[in-house]
Structure formats: C-alpha cells, structure tokens
Design an enzyme around this catalytic site. Structure first.
Site, PDB file in Angstrom:
ATOM      1  CB  CYS A 122      -0.952   0.001   1.186  1.00  0.00           C
ATOM      2  SG  CYS A 122      -2.061  -1.424   1.213  1.00  0.00           S
ATOM      3  CG  HIS A 257      -3.193   3.391   1.616  1.00  0.00           C
ATOM      4  ND1 HIS A 257      -3.661   2.915   0.411  1.00  0.00           N
ATOM      5  CD2 HIS A 257      -3.321   2.370   2.508  1.00  0.00           C
ATOM      6  CE1 HIS A 257      -4.051   1.661   0.569  1.00  0.00           C
ATOM      7  NE2 HIS A 257      -3.853   1.303   1.832  1.00  0.00           N
ATOM      8  CG  ASN A 287      -6.566  -1.026   1.097  1.00  0.00           C
ATOM      9  OD1 ASN A 287      -5.824  -0.696   0.174  1.00  0.00           O
ATOM     10  ND2 ASN A 287      -6.102  -1.363   2.288  1.00  0.00           N
TER      11      ASN A 287
END
Length: 330
Positions: A122, A257, A287
C-alpha cells in the site's frame, strides 16, 4: 541548473464491475457469514469497490490508467524512458516478466525504455514516485510513467469478512518529467520488516500448483495494522514537511492511502488539517493498495479541486511493514 521532477499528467481506471456492501452481504450471507452495509461502513468508511473481470489482469488496468495519464500530459508513449509499476498482484507468478514489461508491450513501446516493478504494497505508489524522482534528478530519465495497479480480489478469502470487504481493484498513474520548476519537494520512506507478519500476501510454496489448489490468501491483523498506521503516518508527514521547510498549514491537499476512513481522519486531525483538505475516495474504491493514492489524485485533479501551484501531501502505509510520504507542488 537544478533539476526537479514534476507531475504533468494523471490518469486512473476502475474495472466495470462495482460491488456494493449490500452485494457482498448477500454473497456472504448465502454462506452463513453475517455482515451488513452498516457493519462495513462503521469500521472502514467503505460502501463499494470494483472487481476486475476474469480476463483482466493488473497490466490491463494499468494500461488504461497510463493512457489517460499520457493524454493529460500531452505526451506520446514513445517519449517515456522509464516505467515503474507498483503492484502486489502482478500478472505472472514469481513476477517475471514484470508487470511493467507487460505494460510496456501493451502500450506498443519499442524504444527499449527501462521498466520494472516495485513491491511495497500500500506504500508502493509513494515508493515508486520516490524512485522516479531520483532517476529524474540524477539525469537518468526525463519522462517517467509511474503506475499503481492491483487486482486484490484475486487474493481475498471470501470466507473471512474481516478482510474480503475491505479491498478492491483499480489502477492509477502519473507522468513525471524533468523540470526547472519545483515539483517533488520532499520524500521520506521507511520500512520495518519485524512487523511483516501483521499484513502479508499468500505464501509461496515450492510447488506453485499447491498454492493455487490450497487457496492461500491475504492475511491481516486488523488491530495491529491500525495501531501501527496511526503511529507512523503523522511522523512521516511531519518529516517530509520539515525536510521541505514547510508547515502543515501550507498543505493544500492531503491524499492519504485510502484504506480506512478512521485512520485517514485521525492523520488529518493530528496534522491540524480540516477534513475539507483531504481527498477521500475510500467509500467508492475500498482499499486498492498501490492504486489508491493515484486514483484519488486523478479524481481531484479532474474535478478541479487540485490546481497548478498547490501543495499536495501523499502518504501511505502497507505490508512489509512500509510507510512513506511525498510532498509535491502541482
């Protein structure tokens, strides 16, 4: 003359299949696993996500995003002399050929530009931007295509509601170029492998067929990840600001993020930034790992929120454990 790297084009792509929380609740409920839209939203802020079609790979999503970024930059693909792809879900087992090389081929590039993948989960896009910045400032590249692309739906355990509801697929890209005007103002990267076990992908046994037949999936210790993320994101953001000699009040947009709205809001609050200064897309994308920051960046550029001359702070945290921040002037 000082050489800077500057973002001159953005692009993004989401697969056609949109899956809402209600869709997932029905799918899981049919297997006796209880969840609901309220349960998912209250814990993550996520309402929907997109899944790639069976024939779509990370490279396919990446190519769509890359073409849009090239168009926005006013460049032809042949003008790119480096491709950096951040992904944890590459096209090929073992990641060879790299997804970046597959993307190069699908873009029709025949100029032998360098191309490689980068793995920081990520945090991958922040790491990839840092790499592009270093290549440009060293004079080793002029125009760099930086891509974050993921098909996380392929590694999710749909019997585990604590993880399968959180992730989605997508791709985002930027074109970075050499400039005599300040672009990337500061970069700070960190990693701590001692926390590698709290967020990790499928293990890679000696026999690849066993991995497929055995159904290994992503694993995440949610509370541990949450605690560590909250701790490191504020610190790395302040490190980047200090390096650039700037105060948080000079940030026009925070692009974290897009993993969990509670983590994002907590980071903004610690930096003294109002919620209106944070770009939020997690509700629609879930996500998307390395794709989440460029997806959010492209949306805010295209809807007019982010304008030339503004300062944006991008930061991510992911498996490894990795984290980092890039402070840039558009």
């Amino acid at each position: 003359m000082t050489v800077y790297s500057k973002i001159i084009g953005t692009g993004s792509y989401l697969p056609q299949q949109r899956v809402t929380n209600h869709d997932l609740a029905a799918q899981l409920g049919a297997k006796g696993i209880e969840t609901s839209d309220e349960w998912i939203v209250s814990r993550s802020g996520i309402s929907a996500r997109h899944y790639a079609a069976p024939a779509e790979n990370a490279s396919d999503l990446a190519v769509h995003a890359a073409r849009r970024a090239l168009e926005a930059a006013g460049l032809e693909a042949e003008q790119i002399d480096l491709i950096v792809v951040a992904t944890s879900t590459p096209d090929y087992h073992g990641n060879f050929p790299s997804t970046a090389c597959v993307v190069q081929n699908k873009l029709g590039l025949r100029n032998n530009c360098a191309a490689f993948d980068l793995g920081a989960v990520c945090s991958g896009f922040v790491y990839a931007m840092s790499t592009a910045d270093a290549f440009i400032k060293a004079g080793n590249a002029k125009n760099v295509l930086v891509i974050g692309t993921e098909v996380f739906s392929r590694i999710l355990d749909f019997d585990d509601r604590s993880t399968c509801v959180l992730f989605g697929d997508g791709a985002g890209a930027v074109v970075m170029t050499a400039s005599d005007e300040p672009g990337v103002l500061a970069v700070k990267l960190h990693a701590d492998g001692s926390h590698g076990d709290i967020l990790c992908g499928p293990r890679n046994p000696a026999n690849a067929a066993v991995a497929v037949a055995g159904g290994s999936y992503l694993y995440m210790d949610g509370p541990a990840v949450f605690k560590l993320a909250v701790s490191v994101l504020e610190k790395v953001a302040n490190e980047a600001l200090e390096h650039a000699g700037m105060a948080s009040s000079e940030i026009d947009w925070l692009i974290p993020h897009q993993a969990n709205l509670r983590i994002m809001n907590g980071t903004a609050k610690k930096l003294g930034l109002p919620a209106e200064k944070m770009v939020v897309t997690v509700q629609e994308h879930g996500n998307t790992s390395a794709a989440s920051i460029p997806l959010a960046l492209d949306l805010a550029v295209r809807d007019g929120r982010i304008r030339p001359g503004q300062n944006i702070l991008m930061e991510g945290v992911g498996g490894g454990f990795t984290w980092g921040a890039v402070l840039a002037r558009m």
